[in-house]
Design a protein around this motif. Structure first.
Motif, PDB file in Angstrom:
ATOM      1  N   TYR A 618       0.824  -1.227   0.000  1.00  0.00           N
ATOM      2  CA  TYR A 618       0.000   0.000   0.000  1.00  0.00           C
ATOM      3  C   TYR A 618       0.853   1.270   0.000  1.00  0.00           C
ATOM      4  O   TYR A 618       0.544   2.253   0.682  1.00  0.00           O
ATOM      5  N   ILE A 619       1.943   1.249  -0.761  1.00  0.00           N
ATOM      6  CA  ILE A 619       2.776   2.462  -0.905  1.00  0.00           C
ATOM      7  C   ILE A 619       2.279   3.223  -2.129  1.00  0.00           C
ATOM      8  O   ILE A 619       2.268   2.684  -3.235  1.00  0.00           O
ATOM      9  N   PRO A 620       1.835   4.473  -1.967  1.00  0.00           N
ATOM     10  CA  PRO A 620       1.361   5.239  -3.128  1.00  0.00           C
ATOM     11  C   PRO A 620       2.503   5.475  -4.126  1.00  0.00           C
ATOM     12  O   PRO A 620       3.658   5.641  -3.730  1.00  0.00           O
ATOM     13  N   TYR A 621       2.176   5.502  -5.427  1.00  0.00           N
ATOM     14  CA  TYR A 621       3.189   5.727  -6.457  1.00  0.00           C
ATOM     15  C   TYR A 621       2.571   6.497  -7.616  1.00  0.00           C
ATOM     16  O   TYR A 621       1.354   6.620  -7.740  1.00  0.00           O
ATOM     17  N   ASN A 622       3.427   6.993  -8.486  1.00  0.00           N
ATOM     18  CA  ASN A 622       3.018   7.784  -9.646  1.00  0.00           C
ATOM     19  C   ASN A 622       2.725   6.884 -10.837  1.00  0.00           C
ATOM     20  O   ASN A 622       3.211   5.761 -10.921  1.00  0.00           O
ATOM     21  N   GLY A 623       1.955   7.411 -11.778  1.00  0.00           N
ATOM     22  CA  GLY A 623       1.768   6.721 -13.057  1.00  0.00           C
ATOM     23  C   GLY A 623       0.684   5.668 -13.045  1.00  0.00           C
ATOM     24  O   GLY A 623      -0.092   5.544 -12.101  1.00  0.00           O
ATOM     25  N   SER A 624       0.653   4.890 -14.143  1.00  0.00           N
ATOM     26  CA  SER A 624      -0.406   3.904 -14.351  1.00  0.00           C
ATOM     27  C   SER A 624      -0.261   2.700 -13.426  1.00  0.00           C
ATOM     28  O   SER A 624       0.809   2.451 -12.863  1.00  0.00           O
ATOM     29  N   GLY A 625      -1.374   1.958 -13.317  1.00  0.00           N
ATOM     30  CA  GLY A 625      -1.397   0.768 -12.473  1.00  0.00           C
ATOM     31  C   GLY A 625      -0.714  -0.422 -13.127  1.00  0.00           C
ATOM     32  O   GLY A 625      -0.134  -0.319 -14.212  1.00  0.00           O
ATOM     33  N   ILE A 626      -0.822  -1.584 -12.475  1.00  0.00           N
ATOM     34  CA  ILE A 626      -0.082  -2.785 -12.893  1.00  0.00           C
ATOM     35  C   ILE A 626      -0.469  -3.217 -14.303  1.00  0.00           C
ATOM     36  O   ILE A 626       0.378  -3.351 -15.179  1.00  0.00           O
ATOM     37  N   ARG A 627      -1.774  -3.443 -14.549  1.00  0.00           N
ATOM     38  CA  ARG A 627      -2.204  -4.018 -15.828  1.00  0.00           C
ATOM     39  C   ARG A 627      -1.916  -3.080 -17.000  1.00  0.00           C
ATOM     40  O   ARG A 627      -1.412  -3.497 -18.041  1.00  0.00           O
ATOM     41  N   SER A 628      -2.220  -1.808 -16.824  1.00  0.00           N
ATOM     42  CA  SER A 628      -1.970  -0.844 -17.901  1.00  0.00           C
ATOM     43  C   SER A 628      -0.485  -0.778 -18.239  1.00  0.00           C
ATOM     44  O   SER A 628      -0.094  -0.734 -19.406  1.00  0.00           O
ATOM     45  N   SER A 629       0.373  -0.800 -17.202  1.00  0.00           N
ATOM     46  CA  SER A 629       1.827  -0.758 -17.413  1.00  0.00           C
ATOM     47  C   SER A 629       2.301  -2.000 -18.165  1.00  0.00           C
ATOM     48  O   SER A 629       3.175  -1.916 -19.039  1.00  0.00           O
ATOM     49  N   GLN A 630       1.726  -3.159 -17.822  1.00  0.00           N
ATOM     50  CA  GLN A 630       2.109  -4.405 -18.502  1.00  0.00           C
ATOM     51  C   GLN A 630       1.794  -4.346 -20.000  1.00  0.00           C
ATOM     52  O   GLN A 630       2.505  -4.931 -20.817  1.00  0.00           O
ATOM     53  N   ILE A 631       0.748  -3.616 -20.352  1.00  0.00           N
ATOM     54  CA  ILE A 631       0.373  -3.491 -21.772  1.00  0.00           C
ATOM     55  C   ILE A 631       1.268  -2.482 -22.482  1.00  0.00           C
ATOM     56  O   ILE A 631       1.860  -2.775 -23.519  1.00  0.00           O
ATOM     57  N   THR A 632       1.394  -1.275 -21.916  1.00  0.00           N
ATOM     58  CA  THR A 632       2.074  -0.196 -22.646  1.00  0.00           C
ATOM     59  C   THR A 632       3.585  -0.416 -22.774  1.00  0.00           C
ATOM     60  O   THR A 632       4.206   0.157 -23.662  1.00  0.00           O
ATOM     61  N   ILE A 633       4.183  -1.259 -21.908  1.00  0.00           N
ATOM     62  CA  ILE A 633       5.609  -1.554 -22.067  1.00  0.00           C
ATOM     63  C   ILE A 633       5.841  -2.349 -23.352  1.00  0.00           C
ATOM     64  O   ILE A 633       6.914  -2.287 -23.949  1.00  0.00           O
ATOM     65  N   ASN A 634       4.818  -3.061 -23.789  1.00  0.00           N
ATOM     66  CA  ASN A 634       4.944  -3.929 -24.965  1.00  0.00           C
ATOM     67  C   ASN A 634       4.320  -3.217 -26.167  1.00  0.00           C
ATOM     68  O   ASN A 634       3.095  -3.143 -26.302  1.00  0.00           O
ATOM     69  N   LYS A 635       5.171  -2.691 -27.035  1.00  0.00           N
ATOM     70  CA  LYS A 635       4.676  -1.896 -28.168  1.00  0.00           C
ATOM     71  C   LYS A 635       3.814  -2.736 -29.111  1.00  0.00           C
ATOM     72  O   LYS A 635       2.863  -2.235 -29.706  1.00  0.00           O
ATOM     73  N   TYR A 636       4.147  -4.011 -29.254  1.00  0.00           N
ATOM     74  CA  TYR A 636       3.371  -4.889 -30.143  1.00  0.00           C
ATOM     75  C   TYR A 636       1.966  -5.082 -29.577  1.00  0.00           C
ATOM     76  O   TYR A 636       0.967  -4.902 -30.302  1.00  0.00           O
ATOM     77  N   GLU A 637       1.884  -5.390 -28.294  1.00  0.00           N
ATOM     78  CA  GLU A 637       0.564  -5.611 -27.677  1.00  0.00           C
ATOM     79  C   GLU A 637      -0.258  -4.318 -27.690  1.00  0.00           C
ATOM     80  O   GLU A 637      -1.472  -4.338 -27.941  1.00  0.00           O
ATOM     81  N   THR A 638       0.415  -3.198 -27.439  1.00  0.00           N
ATOM     82  CA  THR A 638      -0.270  -1.889 -27.478  1.00  0.00           C
ATOM     83  C   THR A 638      -0.866  -1.653 -28.869  1.00  0.00           C
ATOM     84  O   THR A 638      -2.037  -1.272 -28.999  1.00  0.00           O
ATOM     85  N   ASN A 639      -0.059  -1.898 -29.908  1.00  0.00           N
ATOM     86  CA  ASN A 639      -0.536  -1.740 -31.291  1.00  0.00           C
ATOM     87  C   ASN A 639      -1.746  -2.630 -31.571  1.00  0.00           C
ATOM     88  O   ASN A 639      -2.720  -2.207 -32.204  1.00  0.00           O
ATOM     89  N   GLU A 640      -1.665  -3.874 -31.113  1.00  0.00           N
ATOM     90  CA  GLU A 640      -2.740  -4.844 -31.351  1.00  0.00           C
ATOM     91  C   GLU A 640      -4.055  -4.377 -30.712  1.00  0.00           C
ATOM     92  O   GLU A 640      -5.111  -4.396 -31.345  1.00  0.00           O
ATOM     93  N   ILE A 641      -3.964  -3.936 -29.448  1.00  0.00           N
ATOM     94  CA  ILE A 641      -5.167  -3.486 -28.725  1.00  0.00           C
ATOM     95  C   ILE A 641      -5.760  -2.247 -29.390  1.00  0.00           C
ATOM     96  O   ILE A 641      -6.970  -2.152 -29.608  1.00  0.00           O
ATOM     97  N   LEU A 642      -4.891  -1.276 -29.726  1.00  0.00           N
ATOM     98  CA  LEU A 642      -5.384  -0.040 -30.349  1.00  0.00           C
ATOM     99  C   LEU A 642      -6.009  -0.330 -31.715  1.00  0.00           C
ATOM    100  O   LEU A 642      -7.075   0.216 -32.046  1.00  0.00           O
ATOM    101  N   ALA A 643      -5.376  -1.200 -32.497  1.00  0.00           N
ATOM    102  CA  ALA A 643      -5.916  -1.552 -33.819  1.00  0.00           C
ATOM    103  C   ALA A 643      -7.301  -2.178 -33.698  1.00  0.00           C
ATOM    104  O   ALA A 643      -8.211  -1.889 -34.490  1.00  0.00           O
ATOM    105  N   LYS A 644      -7.488  -3.031 -32.677  1.00  0.00           N
ATOM    106  CA  LYS A 644      -8.797  -3.671 -32.460  1.00  0.00           C
ATOM    107  C   LYS A 644      -9.882  -2.642 -32.144  1.00  0.00           C
ATOM    108  O   LYS A 644     -11.056  -2.855 -32.412  1.00  0.00           O
ATOM    109  N   HIS A 645      -9.468  -1.515 -31.553  1.00  0.00           N
ATOM    110  CA  HIS A 645     -10.423  -0.437 -31.226  1.00  0.00           C
ATOM    111  C   HIS A 645     -10.522   0.589 -32.352  1.00  0.00           C
ATOM    112  O   HIS A 645     -11.102   1.666 -32.168  1.00  0.00           O
TER     113      HIS A 645
END
Length: 900
Positions: A618-645
């Motif tokens: 329960y230590i507060p931190y900056n930026g996005s949460g766990i799941r969002s960070s796991q997606i955006t670190i991966n440019k391929y997965e990010t591209n795939e998700i955005l393309a689907k939308h």
């Protein structure tokens, strides 16, 4: 106390002064001082600058303003002096776009003290010091006479001799003597006979190694070019110019008019005509060479040197030492820093770009020799009558002979400068060191016997405020600033972390704790580190120091001695300081801090792993949460998700190491079948332009694949050459890389690369609101934006807001559409806190907008020069305000989760 920070100026070092002024503006202790930015333009006008311009990357990004610039067919950037002879009315119009003109007699209405961040002529030569004394304004650093000595290298040589200091043998070349071209070979022969080789050529009134060359061999052409560089003249030869082709000619003009590496503008022709604008110069050269028999053109800057100093070369270790004075006025030499550089000359770029040279503090010598350097620099400080602080450079030879040269009454004030680097060795962070400089300067001005009642009162009020602040240090929110990591972005992470630390340490609300992370994906190793280790050159130097102490190493005996000598300074300006790095667990981190600012880039940091550890406790931190960070670190997965939308992204695929190992030819053919050259290749899970390359042919594809799939740490030199890797450029090892089509104009009316930042806040019902900033237009010097262009002061050019259209209304309408597109991306990916989204924008004939997403950074770089600060300024946030809001969001999110 109101502190007027005077920065910019007419000198060739104006960009370093501009960046240094920004450092001072951000680091002044907000409990003690009100910072007042006073920008000096290149004509010497004083401007009370609108604060948002301080966060521009370079002076030319905002001054002169775009609407004051003449048409430039080739888009050549210019300073104010290239606009020609301007009337006062014309200057006033330009000044009004950036702030308010200040006359010197108005200074006292706006500030009580002047902090001088100017460099070179007019700033370090006694000129500004005399002006301020005339108007009864106390100022930082040395007085008029020592400043005049400090700028004149020729006068210094004579004084060094008079005071018995060893100095390299030298000669002078006068401009009139040099002007007779027939004399030049004899001048060279005599200098070689008198001084030997190598010869060191210097412009006597410049700093930052501007106009310095080393002539190592009996090469008259190199000598002639070097002397011209020091005089700020240049001869262009017809045969060479016409053989270049337009692209290389333009590059040559850009180098020629550069105030750091070239001769600058305006220039005088041989017939005494003055040419102001580089475009005008480009046209003049072309016209002369194509329409006349002239075989050369000599150009001379209108502020050229009258002499060139030629010195014998000294072989030895090069060092730089900051000398300060205690409250009794006695000099204390801080630990001298050894400069280990990649080239013979410790030049402008080496001084100010992290990683191009190494700074080793203290210099790697036996204790007695270090103390000899300190004694010599302290003696010179006194002999030359310097006050408050000075930077003294020199060499120590293998025979232990110390040569001091180029004493400077001021020092570069970038976060990576010697100025802060050495002060940290006595426990002062940048904010505390600036407080020391101001307090000591007021006391020094008091000794002049002028305005004694006023200055005594100013000093007493400041001392009282310093005492009160010390008493309330423990009331602040403790923030662990985590920096470093083990990715190829670790050095940029350290730059970001230091900047966050510095912004928080000068605030009234936060107490930052620097935390260095190293290790591996299997084991994060966290260390609290003292300020002197945090300010080491780069992440690798910090890690080396941490491991040294962890294996039982002790502080250098010289550092202990200096700390004792400086005890009175340290005690006055700091509380208890950590002496050595300490390994801590995440549980111990929880007990140490109230919140964490993650200043890491790539893995770990942007991948959710660190966030998971912090959420467990329960230590507060900056930026996005766990799941969002796991997606955006991966440019391929990010591209795939955005393309689907339905979000436009580049056509993309992953190229895997196992396929390359199985059948290289089939691997290359499969990529070539889908992606015509040129295309983009880059790691799928690194950011910050790390190893992003435009692949133009099979040879480059083979080289890229060999490097990224290599088994060893070392880079194959042939492959590195094929890809034109820069000096010390890193290249990660990966199991796969991302291939993307090269996004092009594709028939659009307007086409540009942008980067847009955003900030989130919580609505009263707990939902997330997105504030998307005006995007910056990114201009790359090469094929893709480099790390330096993105994050280092004076390197890149970002135009904020982006120029989508010439008409302001149309521009805003297009911008609003782009911002909506970026907001939608943030919502799809569930981004929180803040982020930076990179994209290409096509503006079609009917003003329809197509925003093609390149990548999403959930923890964008937060270095002092990053363009996200240009963007937040438009919305009224100074960098500290932006950081404060990011932390506030993290704390609120943590409370909401705890409640649930």
């Amino acid at each position: 106390m109101r502190v007027g920070i005077i920065f910019g100026g007419p000198s060739r070092e104006r960009e370093i002064s501009f960046a240094g002024g920004r450092t001072v503006y951000d680091n002044l202790d907000k409990a003690l001082f009100e910072a007042v930015p006073v920008f000096v333009d290149s004509l010497g006008n004083f401007i009370l600058l609108d604060w948002q311009y301080i966060y521009k990357g370079t002076i030319r990004d905002f001054y002169p303003p775009v609407d004051a610039l003449p048409e430039s067919e080739h888009g050549l950037q210019v300073y104010l002096e290239s606009l020609g002879e301007l009337s006062i009315e014309e200057q006033d119009k330009i000044i009004a776009k950036a702030g308010k003109r200040l006359q010197p007699n108005e200074f006292k209405n706006h500030f009580d003290f002047a902090f001088l961040a100017l460099h070179g002529p007019y700033g370090e030569d006694g000129s500004i010091q005399g002006l301020l004394e005339w108007y009864h304004i106390p100022y930082s650093g040395s007085g008029i006479l020592p400043s005049a000595i400090g700028i004149d290298k020729v006068a210094q040589k004579e004084m060094l001799k008079q005071h018995g200091f060893p100095t390299p043998d030298y000669r002078i070349i006068n401009y009139t003597q040099w002007s007779d071209k027939q004399n030049r070979p004899q001048i060279f022969e005599k200098l070689v006979a008198d001084l030997g080789l190598p010869l060191v050529l210097k412009a006597p009134h410049q700093g930052s190694s501007i106009g310095v060359s080393i002539i190592k061999e009996q090469d008259f052409a190199a000598f002639e070019a070097g002397v011209e560089r020091s005089f700020f003249t240049k001869t262009i030869y017809k045969t060479q110019w016409l053989a270049m082709g337009e692209e290389k000619q333009l590059m040559s003009i850009k180098q020629l008019v550069d105030i750091r590496e070239g001769i600058g503008m305006p220039v005088q022709l041989e017939d005494r005509t003055i040419v102001y604008h580089p475009e005008e110069l480009f046209n003049h050269i072309n016209k002369t060479f194509t329409s006349s028999a002239t075989d050369s053109i000599t150009l001379t800057n209108i502020e050229h040197e009258q002499q060139v100093l030629v010195e014998a070369f000294i072989r030895g270790k090069e060092f730089s030492c900051i000398v300060v004075q205690d409250e009794q006025g006695q000099p204390i030499a801080l630990p001298p820093t050894e400069i280990v550089k990649g080239s013979e000359v410790f030049d402008y770029r080496s001084k100010y770009l992290p990683g191009l040279s190494r700074k080793i503090t203290p210099i790697n010598l036996p204790t007695e020799q270090i103390q000899s350097i300190r004694q010599a620099t302290s003696r010179l400080f006194t002999a030359f009558g310097f006050n408050v602080y000075a930077r003294l450079d020199g060499f120590i030879t293998d025979n232990n002979e110390i040569f001091l040269n180029d004493p400077n009454t001021t020092s570069g004030m970038l976060p990576s400068s010697f100025f802060f680097h050495q002060a940290a060795e006595i426990g002062l962070n940048p904010s505390q060191f600036l407080t020391y400089i101001i307090r000591t300067s007021v006391a020094e001005r008091l000794k002049s016997g002028k305005d004694t009642v006023k200055f005594t009162k100013l000093l007493a009020e400041l001392d009282k405020s310093i005492k009160e602040e010390q008493a309330h240090r423990h009331d602040k929110i403790r923030v662990g600033v985590i920096m470093g990591g083990y990715s190829s972005e670790r050095h940029i992470s350290v730059e970001s972390g230091r900047n966050i630390y510095e912004k928080l340490s000068s605030s009234v609300k936060y107490e930052p704790v620097p935390v260095f992370l190293t290790g591996s994906n299997d084991e994060h190793r966290l260390y609290t580190i003292p300020i002197n280790i945090m300010l080491k050159d780069n992440a690798d130097d910090i890690k080396e120091k941490v491991l040294y102490f962890e294996s039982g190493g002790k502080p250098h005996p010289v550092l202990a001695q200096i700390a004792k000598e400086a005890e009175s300074i340290t005690r006055k300006y700091t509380g208890n300081t950590l002496q050595e790095p300490q390994r801590i667990s995440y549980n111990q981190l929880k007990n140490l801090v109230d919140a964490v600012f993650i200043a890491l880039h790539g893995r770990p940091g942007e991948d959710g792993a660190l966030q998971a550890e912090l959420e467990k406790l329960y230590i507060p931190y900056n930026g996005s949460g766990i799941r969002s960070s796991q997606i955006t670190i991966n440019k391929y997965e990010t591209n795939e998700i955005l393309a689907k939308h339905g979000v436009p992204v580049a056509k993309h695929t992953m190229a895997m190491k196992e396929d390359w190992q199985r059948d290289k030819e089939a691997f290359f053919q499969s990529i070539e079948a889908e992606f015509p050259y040129p295309f983009i290749a880059k790691p799928a899970d690194d950011g910050c332009s790390s190893a992003v390359k435009k692949i133009k042919n099979r040879a480059e594809l083979e080289a890229f694949s060999t490097l990224i799939f290599r088994e060893m740490e070392e880079l194959d030199t042939d492959c590195a050459r094929t890809l034109s890797l820069g000096f010390k450029e890193e290249f990660p090892n990966k199991q796969g890389f991302l291939v993307e089509t090269l996004i092009s104009r594709n028939g659009a009316k307007h086409f540009l690369e942008i980067t847009g930042g955003l900030l989130t806040t919580h609505a009263p019902d707990g939902s997330v609101n997105y504030e998307v900033f005006e995007a910056s237009e990114a201009l790359a010097e090469g094929e893709v934006l480099s790390l330096e262009e993105k994050f280092l002061a004076g390197e890149g050019q970002n135009i904020t807001p982006a120029r989508y259209a010439a008409d302001p209304e149309r521009r805003q309408k297009i911008s609003d559409q782009v911002k909506e597109d970026l907001k939608r991306v943030a919502q799809i990916l569930n981004i929180e806190g803040y982020a930076r989204i990179d994209a290409f924008v096509r503006v079609l004939e009917n003003d329809e907008v197509e925003t093609i997403i390149i990548e999403v950074n959930s923890l964008p770089g937060m270095t002092p020069a990053t363009c996200i600060f240009h963007q937040t300024a438009i919305n009224g946030y100074k960098p500290y305000d932006f950081i404060d809001r990011i932390l506030t969001y993290g704390v609120e999110r943590n409370k909401m989760k705890a409640t649930v």
